[in-house]
Each structure stands twice: as C-alpha cells, then as structure tokens.
Design a protein around this motif. Sequence first.
Motif, mmCIF file in Angstrom:
data_model
loop_
_atom_site.group_PDB
_atom_site.id
_atom_site.type_symbol
_atom_site.label_atom_id
_atom_site.label_comp_id
_atom_site.label_asym_id
_atom_site.label_seq_id
_atom_site.Cartn_x
_atom_site.Cartn_y
_atom_site.Cartn_z
ATOM 1 N N ASP A 144 0.609 11.995 -3.580
ATOM 2 C CA ASP A 144 -0.811 11.882 -3.243
ATOM 3 C C ASP A 144 -1.695 12.237 -4.436
ATOM 4 O OD1 ASP A 144 -0.214 11.079 -0.676
ATOM 5 O OD2 ASP A 144 -0.488 13.063 0.210
ATOM 6 N N ASN A 145 -1.318 13.258 -5.193
ATOM 7 C CA ASN A 145 -2.094 13.650 -6.371
ATOM 8 C C ASN A 145 -2.075 12.564 -7.437
ATOM 9 O OD1 ASN A 145 -2.814 16.104 -5.242
ATOM 10 N ND2 ASN A 145 -1.135 17.217 -6.207
ATOM 11 N N GLN A 146 -0.910 11.928 -7.621
ATOM 12 C CA GLN A 146 -0.808 10.846 -8.600
ATOM 13 C C GLN A 146 -1.641 9.642 -8.160
ATOM 14 O OE1 GLN A 146 1.262 11.041 -11.625
ATOM 15 N NE2 GLN A 146 -0.362 9.568 -11.971
ATOM 16 N N LEU A 147 -1.580 9.313 -6.883
ATOM 17 C CA LEU A 147 -2.383 8.209 -6.349
ATOM 18 C C LEU A 147 -3.875 8.477 -6.535
ATOM 19 C CD1 LEU A 147 -0.485 7.329 -3.055
ATOM 20 C CD2 LEU A 147 -0.812 5.847 -5.037
ATOM 21 N N LEU A 148 -4.294 9.696 -6.262
ATOM 22 C CA LEU A 148 -5.693 10.059 -6.423
ATOM 23 C C LEU A 148 -6.125 9.904 -7.883
ATOM 24 C CD1 LEU A 148 -8.284 11.096 -5.128
ATOM 25 C CD2 LEU A 148 -7.461 13.422 -5.540
ATOM 26 N N ALA A 149 -5.274 10.318 -8.800
ATOM 27 C CA ALA A 149 -5.588 10.178 -10.234
ATOM 28 C C ALA A 149 -5.749 8.706 -10.608
ATOM 29 C CB ALA A 149 -4.497 10.834 -11.077
ATOM 30 N N TYR A 150 -4.873 7.845 -10.108
ATOM 31 C CA TYR A 150 -4.985 6.411 -10.377
ATOM 32 C C TYR A 150 -6.272 5.856 -9.774
ATOM 33 C CZ TYR A 150 0.022 6.258 -11.706
ATOM 34 O OH TYR A 150 1.239 6.444 -12.296
ATOM 35 N N GLN A 151 -6.551 6.245 -8.540
ATOM 36 C CA GLN A 151 -7.720 5.722 -7.844
ATOM 37 C C GLN A 151 -9.016 6.203 -8.494
ATOM 38 O OE1 GLN A 151 -6.531 7.039 -3.969
ATOM 39 N NE2 GLN A 151 -5.253 5.239 -3.624
ATOM 40 N N GLU A 152 -9.023 7.411 -9.036
ATOM 41 C CA GLU A 152 -10.207 7.918 -9.732
ATOM 42 C C GLU A 152 -10.487 7.125 -11.010
ATOM 43 O OE1 GLU A 152 -9.336 12.084 -10.131
ATOM 44 O OE2 GLU A 152 -10.280 12.564 -8.208
ATOM 45 N N ALA B 52 0.848 -1.187 0.000
ATOM 46 C CA ALA B 52 0.000 0.000 0.000
ATOM 47 C C ALA B 52 0.890 1.246 0.000
ATOM 48 C CB ALA B 52 -0.902 -0.007 1.227
ATOM 49 N N PRO B 53 0.720 2.134 -0.986
ATOM 50 C CA PRO B 53 1.627 3.280 -1.120
ATOM 51 C C PRO B 53 1.757 4.135 0.130
ATOM 52 C CG PRO B 53 0.301 3.067 -3.091
ATOM 53 C CD PRO B 53 -0.245 2.085 -2.089
ATOM 54 N N GLU B 54 0.645 4.366 0.835
ATOM 55 C CA GLU B 54 0.724 5.220 2.022
ATOM 56 C C GLU B 54 1.549 4.556 3.131
ATOM 57 O OE1 GLU B 54 -2.982 2.723 2.270
ATOM 58 O OE2 GLU B 54 -2.047 3.918 0.709
ATOM 59 N N ILE B 55 1.484 3.229 3.223
ATOM 60 C CA ILE B 55 2.275 2.495 4.218
ATOM 61 C C ILE B 55 3.747 2.500 3.811
ATOM 62 C CG2 ILE B 55 2.653 0.253 5.326
ATOM 63 C CD1 ILE B 55 -0.034 1.522 6.102
ATOM 64 N N ILE B 56 4.018 2.196 2.551
ATOM 65 C CA ILE B 56 5.398 2.157 2.058
ATOM 66 C C ILE B 56 6.046 3.527 2.208
ATOM 67 C CG2 ILE B 56 6.893 1.673 0.073
ATOM 68 C CD1 ILE B 56 5.376 -0.783 1.318
ATOM 69 N N LYS C 202 5.462 14.786 -1.075
ATOM 70 C CA LYS C 202 4.350 13.885 -0.773
ATOM 71 C C LYS C 202 3.065 14.334 -1.461
ATOM 72 C CE LYS C 202 2.023 11.362 2.895
ATOM 73 N NZ LYS C 202 0.869 11.125 2.112
ATOM 74 N N THR C 203 2.848 15.630 -1.598
ATOM 75 C CA THR C 203 1.629 16.101 -2.264
ATOM 76 C C THR C 203 1.590 15.651 -3.728
ATOM 77 O OG1 THR C 203 2.680 18.233 -2.686
ATOM 78 C CG2 THR C 203 1.221 18.101 -0.777
ATOM 79 N N SER C 204 2.727 15.605 -4.391
ATOM 80 C CA SER C 204 2.779 15.113 -5.775
ATOM 81 C C SER C 204 2.417 13.635 -5.836
ATOM 82 C CB SER C 204 4.166 15.313 -6.376
ATOM 83 O OG SER C 204 4.453 16.673 -6.497
#
Length: 177
Positions: free
Chosen positions: A134-142, A113-117, A130-132
């Motif tokens: 998080d933004n990339q993760l959000l784009a993938y999750q969307e 899990a990216p947030e754990i790693i 970290k904000t970059s």
Amino acid sequence: TLTQNQMKVYQTQFYALGDQKLGNDEISTLVKEGIAVNSTASLDQSDASKTKVLGNPTEGALLLWLKEQGFDYQTLKESATRVEELPFSTERKYMATVVTSSLGKKVLYVKGAPEIIYSLCKQTCNNIEKTSIDNQLLAYQEQAMRTLGFAYQITGSQESVFLGIVGIADPIREDVK
C-alpha cells in the motif's frame, strides 16, 4: 495535450525478484512470460529508429519495458501456448490468461488494479506485508502514475501468488513548462 502520448514504465516492484534483475530463473520467467502472454498489445519494430506500440498503450508500455530489459516479448509469447483468455473489463478491473508455460506447467496470469489482484491472492512473494504494498502504491500514485498489479497461479495449486506492481506514466512534453 501536455504529454508525449507514450506510456512508459517508470517504477517496478516485483517482490519475487527482490533486488535482482530479470534473469532466466523460474520466478523471472513467470514475471516476463506473464507480461508477454497476458497482453493484447504488440510492438511494431519495422522502423529501426522507433518502436511503435500497437493496441493498448498501458500494455504496450509493459512490452517496451521488457524490451529495455533485453527480452523479446514475441519470443516469450511464442514459447507459451495460450489456453484461455479472460479479457480486461472495467467491472472486474483485471485481465487473465491461462497458458501452457515454457516452464512445462499450466499457469494462470492475472494483471490489473493492484487492490483487486492482491485480494485474489493467497500469498505474496517473499511474504511482503500489505502495508508495504500500500505504501509503494501510494508513492506511485502521488507521482501521478498508473499502477498495475500482477499475480500468477500454477493450475492445480490452491495458491494465487501476488508478484508485484508497476508504476506507468505518460511523460510531459519537453516544451511544457
């Protein structure tokens, strides 16, 4: 089922690589080797027309991605000597493997899990904020992608380094509208 039941890597963001493709430099080796050795899946390539994933479909998608990049996961796996493995668990949300690397160093590879790693790491390749991430993760999750984070640590070093993330999805069957 609405999907093809064939997990596939759709997006990768390995911060260490920047815009370059996987090559034979040290950081590329860490990415490739980390995917190959820190996995319980394998590929059955006995049928020349179709490669079949054996084991975990998400890990299989990573091995297929390596193959698409022109690298043989089996060769990468055999060039490193596995020292210890901590299997994935839903409580920890990651898997870890220590190897004597083809680079001649002992390396700890971690994926999960990216947030754990990310929380386990002292730094990010190329000092990505970290904000970059998080933004990339959000784009993938969307886009309904499953996400995985990757890190490594050269043993003896106090620095765990966050390598990057991937987005994996199971494509929709062609006959589904």
